[in-house]
Design a protein around this motif. Sequence first.
Motif, PDB file in Angstrom:
ATOM      1  N   TYR A  38     130.743  15.313  70.453  1.00 48.64           N
ATOM      2  CA  TYR A  38     130.028  14.529  69.450  1.00 48.64           C
ATOM      3  C   TYR A  38     130.467  13.060  69.499  1.00 48.64           C
ATOM      4  CZ  TYR A  38     128.232  18.736  67.088  1.00 48.64           C
ATOM      5  OH  TYR A  38     127.576  19.899  66.777  1.00 48.64           O
ATOM      6  N   TYR A 159     132.316  17.326  59.829  1.00 43.63           N
ATOM      7  CA  TYR A 159     131.965  16.203  60.704  1.00 43.63           C
ATOM      8  C   TYR A 159     130.647  15.569  60.267  1.00 43.63           C
ATOM      9  CZ  TYR A 159     130.220  13.643  64.740  1.00 43.63           C
ATOM     10  OH  TYR A 159     129.683  12.659  65.554  1.00 43.63           O
ATOM     11  N   HIS A 160     129.627  16.394  60.027  1.00 44.38           N
ATOM     12  CA  HIS A 160     128.308  15.849  59.688  1.00 44.38           C
ATOM     13  C   HIS A 160     128.325  15.172  58.314  1.00 44.38           C
ATOM     14  CE1 HIS A 160     126.333  17.282  63.248  1.00 44.38           C
ATOM     15  NE2 HIS A 160     126.709  18.531  63.023  1.00 44.38           N
TER      16      HIS A 160
END
Length: 517
Positions: A38, A159-160
């Motif tokens: 990512y 994370y998002h």
Amino acid sequence: MTALPWSPLSWRELVAAQQPEWPDVAALELVLKQLSTYPPLVFAGEARALTASLAAVADGKAFLLQAGDCAESFEAFSADVIRDKLRLILQMAVVLTYSSGVPVVKVGRIAGQFAKPRSSATERVGELDLPSFRGHMVNDVAPTAEARVADPTRLLTAYHQASATLNLLRAFTKGGFADLNQVHAWNQEFVASSREGQRYEVIADGIERALRFMAACGIDLAAEHQLHQVDFYTSHEALLLGYEEALTRRDSLTGDWYDCSAHLLWIGERTRDLDGAHVGFLSGVSNPLGCKLGPRATPEEVLGLCQALNPERVPGRLTLVTRMGADAVEECLRPLLAAVKAAGHPVVWACDPMHGNTFTSTRGRKTRHLDHVLAEITGFFAAHRAEGTWPGGVHVELTGENVTECLGGAEEVLDAHLDQRYETMCDPRLNARQSLDLAFRLAELLGFFAAHRAEGTWPGGVHVELTGENVTECLGGAEEVLDAHLDQRYETMCDPRLNARQSLDLAFRLAELLRAG
């Protein structure tokens, strides 16, 4: 035997405390591999800029305000919650800068503070023994065995959410919300009507007058970007080392490694073992770092941490955050200050006045009292004055919401109020009014300390007009005299005098300043 070069995986050879018991290690590794592909959440250049700002703090030319939630929630996630938290931190920074004349470096406990260390692997909930809640990054707070199972897919959710939070923070801080012309708009409705909110409005009026004066003098305010945007950085405790490893990247410009999950990472009191995995991992990334120190920290341990985490003695690289309790801070902190000063380590010293002052209320709620929080900050300043060092910052847990989790404040939260809006998932936080109250008290200490430190002078005394009678001639005080009260007992033959209550209020505030400055 020569030690192997550091890599993001080196920590795996060391003992890692406070890691969850993942039931499916293969599933965890699959998630971490996915995370490693990512994009970074922050960039190396931003981390270097924060190090440079913290170097000014280490040099006694600025002050660190690090603040935010005890633990961020997957459920209480919205643009309003992020905005209100940022707005409160901006208000506090304005109070500190305007009142003390000292620049403020703003760092949030935000966009990554999803995991919490725990004193025990299990906890008793009713009649059940369950795995401890370790933050939404690991498991859920619901009191069931199923909810408490460590789930690696939560790392992806974290994370998002951090990515979305950072996106909004950048929009707010660079897109007009943080413009000083909006300084009145930062005052939330439920705060504006309070004593703290009214004091803030006085500062906001002063800033507006200063801006009008500058414009009248021909200064092009539109060209001064510092007036229209702010630098705001993110931080969290680097607890789950697999997640931190997966988001560590090599900078293409310098070749150095950076943990791109946040601008600043800190090591907790429970994980600062010199030979442990957390110190081993963070010693190899180039981000600015923090390390929490409790009352049992020794000068030898602290010097070891300074050498391990900042061997090249880069100013701004290392912040030592003390969390010692109001009763212990002066006695425990002074030997550490003296040792680090004598060794020549250029650290930032910050005070966490929250964790050493937690207790259980008479109604069974985990809480803190604002008076104890302020007392630890005062003791922190006093220790620095005694040792000739700079009290560089504070690290506080707060929320922009109107919660009732901590006791005290100008509009006092009592034990009976705690159940009204006790919403934290873990530790109690200051609400917005209490946070502004803290900012005003801290600004007094900081301004007093900075002024007399700069001039090398001693504030030798005060000369006041007062009476022992219960008159109403001067406004303000803990039991506030308002304009409407002045006619009740206005008895002076000449100038207005402080009444007995106001005089004692002044004496207590003056005692705090003298002790700290």
